[in-house]
Enzyme design. Structure first.
Site, PDB file in Angstrom:
ATOM      1  N   HIS A   1      15.528  26.007  41.315  1.00 20.40           N
ATOM      2  CA  HIS A   1      14.904  27.453  41.326  1.00 20.40           C
ATOM      3  C   HIS A   1      15.391  28.087  42.713  1.00 20.40           C
ATOM      4  O   HIS A   1      15.439  27.650  43.785  1.00 20.40           O
ATOM      5  CB  HIS A   1      13.266  27.187  41.575  1.00 20.40           C
ATOM      6  CG  HIS A   1      12.740  28.471  41.860  1.00 20.40           C
ATOM      7  ND1 HIS A   1      12.016  28.798  42.971  1.00 20.40           N
ATOM      8  CD2 HIS A   1      12.566  29.834  41.103  1.00 20.40           C
ATOM      9  CE1 HIS A   1      11.494  30.213  43.191  1.00 20.40           C
ATOM     10  NE2 HIS A   1      11.954  30.666  41.849  1.00 20.40           N
ATOM     11  N   SER A   2      15.908  29.292  42.303  1.00 17.05           N
ATOM     12  CA  SER A   2      16.295  30.202  43.359  1.00 17.05           C
ATOM     13  C   SER A   2      17.365  29.329  44.261  1.00 17.05           C
ATOM     14  O   SER A   2      18.700  29.005  43.786  1.00 17.05           O
ATOM     15  CB  SER A   2      15.196  30.591  44.348  1.00 17.05           C
ATOM     16  OG  SER A   2      15.547  31.667  45.146  1.00 17.05           O
ATOM     17  N   LEU A   3      17.208  29.382  45.506  1.00 19.57           N
ATOM     18  CA  LEU A   3      17.992  28.319  46.218  1.00 19.57           C
ATOM     19  C   LEU A   3      18.557  27.175  45.536  1.00 19.57           C
ATOM     20  O   LEU A   3      19.635  26.754  45.631  1.00 19.57           O
ATOM     21  CB  LEU A   3      17.557  28.374  47.785  1.00 19.57           C
ATOM     22  CG  LEU A   3      18.238  27.143  48.546  1.00 19.57           C
ATOM     23  CD1 LEU A   3      19.555  27.833  49.098  1.00 19.57           C
ATOM     24  CD2 LEU A   3      17.263  26.796  49.813  1.00 19.57           C
TER      25      LEU A   3
ATOM     26  N   ALA B   1      18.618  26.503  42.626  1.00 20.83           N
ATOM     27  CA  ALA B   1      19.655  26.756  41.333  1.00 20.83           C
ATOM     28  C   ALA B   1      20.877  26.715  42.023  1.00 20.83           C
ATOM     29  O   ALA B   1      21.790  26.647  41.346  1.00 20.83           O
ATOM     30  CB  ALA B   1      18.877  27.903  40.531  1.00 20.83           C
TER      31      ALA B   1
ATOM     32  N   HIS C   1       9.542  36.068  40.288  1.00 19.10           N
ATOM     33  CA  HIS C   1      10.623  35.211  40.916  1.00 19.10           C
ATOM     34  C   HIS C   1       9.998  33.798  40.666  1.00 19.10           C
ATOM     35  O   HIS C   1      10.614  32.759  40.662  1.00 19.10           O
ATOM     36  CB  HIS C   1      10.972  35.455  42.189  1.00 19.10           C
ATOM     37  CG  HIS C   1      12.014  34.557  42.794  1.00 19.10           C
ATOM     38  ND1 HIS C   1      13.447  34.567  42.028  1.00 19.10           N
ATOM     39  CD2 HIS C   1      12.141  33.976  43.902  1.00 19.10           C
ATOM     40  CE1 HIS C   1      14.142  33.592  42.702  1.00 19.10           C
ATOM     41  NE2 HIS C   1      13.353  33.245  44.053  1.00 19.10           N
TER      42      HIS C   1
END
Length: 287
Positions: A101-103, A105, A263
């Protein structure tokens, strides 16, 4: 909500990492990497919905219950990638999948592109490309990072009189998320301090990065992916707000899913977690 998982510790040569362990021992091996300033609780709703997977949801270095990097070290994407690889080595996983997820990812994407023989699948949530800068901005970026490191010594951690105050602060900062999501992250991310509370995260995590990839380098990594990729984009998330990211993402040969939510759609509520899980089931069911 109650979280049904096993708490484990992973002693790497340079740092100790904490993690949540989900699923059967013979399940498909998956490392789960959370976002910036989050922790392993990021996957508390999603992981139990992904049947047949052996998921190790890490607290990344400097986050949650994991250790800090030593003095003078920094938190770069490639450092997290090495941590993940060393965890896989310790677990005896020669080939594994990544859920990010996010970072997390972005770290997952870099690792999969760099070592395609090790990564079987990528399941990504509202993230793929890392933050970048044009090459000519590199000297300025490094200068800002060095000055910020010098100034860090005089800063004090924020202290909150109650867990509720800390949750309120989390709700006001960064990306919008639900109160329950903030409470879940705070349950693992807060430490008591003389009758009050402070975040466990290493304060250095908020410092500017001394170096970022250029847009061309980031694109080269994304185009080097060889494994199946399933990416969930939130309608109110981060990538959709950046036209250049979205254009590149849409040009890649990956399974792209657009879902309502923000997010942290995989953590905000059970419905969002179920929707994200449904997007990934085909990825992990493939031979």
């Amino acid at each position: 909500m109650s979280v049904h998982c096993e708490e484990i510790r992973l002693n790497l040569p340079h740092i100790e990492l904490a993690a949540h362990l989900y699923g059967p021992e013979d399940g498909q091996p998956v490392l789960a990497l959370h976002g910036w300033l989050d922790n392993a609780m990021s996957f508390a709703r999603l992981a139990p919905k992904l049947d047949g997977l052996r998921i190790v949801a890490l607290d990344l270095a400097g986050h949650g219950l994991s250790g800090y990097r030593p003095a003078g070290a920094s938190y770069q994407l490639w450092d997290y990638a090495l941590d993940a690889l060393l965890v896989a080595e310790q677990l005896g996983w020669q080939r594994f999948s990544l859920l990010g997820h996010s970072l997390g990812a972005s770290v997952s994407m870099l690792l999969a592109a760099a070592l395609p023989e090790r990564v079987a699948r990528l399941a990504l949530i509202d993230g793929l490309l890392p933050l970048t800068h044009e090459p000519e901005l590199a000297p300025q970026q490094l200068g800002e990072a060095l000055n910020a490191q010098l100034a860090q010594a005089g800063k004090r951690r924020p202290v909150y009189a109650s867990i509720e105050r800390a949750v309120e602060a989390r709700l006001r900062g960064g990306f919008p998320l639900s109160r329950e999501a903030a409470e879940l992250l705070a349950s693992r991310g807060l430490a008591p301090q003389a009758g009050s509370y402070t975040w466990r995260t290493d304060p250095r995590l908020t410092l500017p990065s001394p170096l970022r990839l250029s847009p061309a380098q980031a694109e080269a990594f994304a185009r080097a992916l060889r494994c199946p990729v399933s990416l969930v984009l939130a309608e109110e998330g981060l990538p959709v707000q950046r036209a250049e990211w979205l254009a590149l993402i849409e040009s890649l040969p990956i399974a792209l899913h657009r879902l309502p939510g923000g997010h942290h759609l995989h953590l905000d509520d059970e419905a969002g977690a179920s929707a994200v899980a449904d997007c990934f089931k085909a990825l992990f069911a493939a031979p």
